[in-house]
Design a protein around this motif. Structure first.
Motif, PDB file in Angstrom:
ATOM      1  N   SER A   1     -49.628  12.083   8.680  1.00 62.14           N
ATOM      2  CA  SER A   1     -49.519  10.635   8.499  1.00 62.14           C
ATOM      3  C   SER A   1     -48.830  10.332   7.179  1.00 62.14           C
ATOM      4  O   SER A   1     -48.918  11.115   6.224  1.00 62.14           O
ATOM      5  CB  SER A   1     -50.898   9.960   8.546  1.00 62.14           C
TER       6      SER A   1
ATOM      7  N   GLU B   1     -45.732   2.678   8.296  1.00 64.37           N
ATOM      8  CA  GLU B   1     -46.864   3.518   8.675  1.00 64.37           C
ATOM      9  C   GLU B   1     -46.413   4.433   9.807  1.00 64.37           C
ATOM     10  O   GLU B   1     -45.937   3.954  10.843  1.00 64.37           O
ATOM     11  CB  GLU B   1     -48.057   2.675   9.142  1.00 64.37           C
TER      12      GLU B   1
ATOM     13  N   ALA C   1     -47.728   8.064  11.923  1.00 67.50           N
ATOM     14  CA  ALA C   1     -48.804   9.045  12.063  1.00 67.50           C
ATOM     15  C   ALA C   1     -48.776   9.702  13.426  1.00 67.50           C
ATOM     16  O   ALA C   1     -48.543   9.057  14.444  1.00 67.50           O
ATOM     17  CB  ALA C   1     -50.162   8.370  11.840  1.00 67.50           C
TER      18      ALA C   1
ATOM     19  N   THR D   1     -54.525   9.561  13.418  1.00 71.20           N
ATOM     20  CA  THR D   1     -55.236   8.781  12.407  1.00 71.20           C
ATOM     21  C   THR D   1     -56.331   7.982  13.113  1.00 71.20           C
ATOM     22  O   THR D   1     -56.231   7.713  14.311  1.00 71.20           O
ATOM     23  CB  THR D   1     -54.274   7.831  11.662  1.00 71.20           C
TER      24      THR D   1
ATOM     25  N   THR E   1     -54.107  15.890   7.294  1.00 68.02           N
ATOM     26  CA  THR E   1     -55.547  15.669   7.433  1.00 68.02           C
ATOM     27  C   THR E   1     -56.178  16.478   8.555  1.00 68.02           C
ATOM     28  O   THR E   1     -57.273  17.011   8.414  1.00 68.02           O
ATOM     29  CB  THR E   1     -55.823  14.170   7.685  1.00 68.02           C
TER      30      THR E   1
END
Length: 374
Positions: free
Chosen positions: A236, A252, A254, A257, A207
């Motif tokens: 992520s 999870e 990352a 984020t 991202t």
């Protein structure tokens, strides 16, 4: 051979290499050699530890003073260094992940099986005080049957920086998942005693890497360059893992984020639950009771902050080397399972569907390691 008779060589003399060298020295073994391509790193290491240094690992593994090797290089180089060390008769502790790819990890396992050498993998968070206390109370039945784990290793802004080896897929093999998510994943599988995995679903996202307006308030990526061509890895990952016994893991991981950072690790059992920050000293136990009325019974256990996961891990490695006995933890078989799940997460993300772990090819090395453990 006892601890003080073991000569240790370290390949990769950056921060992790120094951390292991200090730990090994404190445990009574001798750091006799180091290898690194960077001259300044070699000089600093030689000055601090009085060790012979080499530009490449080949000279180090050929050094008769070296009995054991610790590998702390970029992931791509784990295989050639570990393989050469094992073939030279050295035992090896290789930092996580085992390798940059499943195929590379398999080749390491094949070499270890063929040479009979000891090979441990650096998942130090298993040995933190919080996890050690959980293990003991779990063994006593305090939590009942474990059902689900929420494993988080999330930074709000913490990309190592485009242009570094961390964001180069050829050197790292992946991004946030292979760098920090692997810690949370290993800890979850370890907590469930490495159950049979049936299905893996995941999404890996890239991202922020090419965002020219990327904000880095803490200056984590001090060499930030949004035009870098080597940012082709995930920043992520979200994943969900099912086991044959119905236990589940939500993961999870990352580097960056838009949420609060977290290293929160939550364990749910039929009789009680537990939570702690990965690698932390303290452990929270969550229970309920009926004595005197229905109530919550939560307690915080405070562990010994002087004991670190790195120290205990390195101590177990030295013990395995000294006795010639294969380690009971941080094993190649466990690391291969972690690597297979990582591979399945990436394949699930690429295909947009859940992956049955049986779909992944099982190498001869994996089968041989399994047979040896059985």
């Amino acid at each position: 051979m006892n601890g003080s008779d073991i000569g240790v060589g370290i390949v990769g003399l950056g921060g992790m290499g120094h951390l292991h060298a200090q730990s090994i020295t404190e445990l009574g073994a001798d750091v006799v050699a180091g290898a690194d391509l960077v001259d300044a790193q070699r000089q600093r290491f030689a000055d601090e530890f009085g060790a012979t240094t080499y530009e490449t690992h080949e000279g180090l593994v050929a050094d008769d003073a070296v009995d054991a090797v610790i590998v702390t290089t970029p992931n791509r180089f784990h295989e050639p260094i570990t393989v050469d060390a094992l073939e030279a008769g050295c035992d090896v502790l290789v930092e996580k992940p085992l390798a940059h790819s499943l195929e590379s990890a398999d080749r390491i396992a094949e070499t270890a099986a063929r040479t009979g050498g000891i090979c441990m993998v650096g998942f130090h968070n298993r040995h933190a005080a919080s996890m050690a206390m959980f293990d003991e109370y779990h063994a006593r039945g305090r939590f009942g049957e474990l059902t689900h784990i929420e494993a988080n290793y999330v930074r709000r802004r913490g990309v190592p920086g485009p242009g570094s080896w961390f964001t180069d897929p050829e050197l790292a093999g992946g991004g946030a998942l292979l760098d920090i998510g692997v810690h949370a994943l290993d800890l979850a599988l370890y907590t469930l005693e490495f159950p049979e995995i049936t299905e893996v679903s995941g999404v890996a996202r890239t991202t922020f890497g090419h965002d020219e307006e990327y904000a880095d308030p803490d200056g984590f990526g001090d060499n930030w360059d949004a035009e870098a061509e080597t940012y082709e890895v995930d920043d992520s990952v979200s994943a969900f893992i099912r086991t044959a016994e119905g236990q589940t893991i939500s993961l999870e991981a990352a580097w960056a984020t838009n949420r609060e950072e977290s290293m929160d690790f939550r364990i749910r059992g039929t009789e009680g639950g537990a939570q702690f920050d990965i690698g932390d000293t303290n452990l929270d136990i969550l229970e309920t009771g009926t004595a005197g009325g229905d109530h919550y019974a939560d307690v915080t256990l405070t562990g010994d902050s002087s004991l670190t996961g790195y120290t205990e891990q390195d101590a177990q490695f030295l013990e395995a080397v000294a006795t010639g006995t294969p380690p009971e933890t941080n094993t190649l078989e466990e690391a291969l399972t972690v690597q297979r799940v990582i591979d399945a997460i990436y394949r699930s993300s690429e295909t947009g569907r859940a992956v049955e772990l049986e779909d992944a090819p099982v190498s001869e090395a994996h089968l041989e390691q399994t047979t040896q453990l059985d």
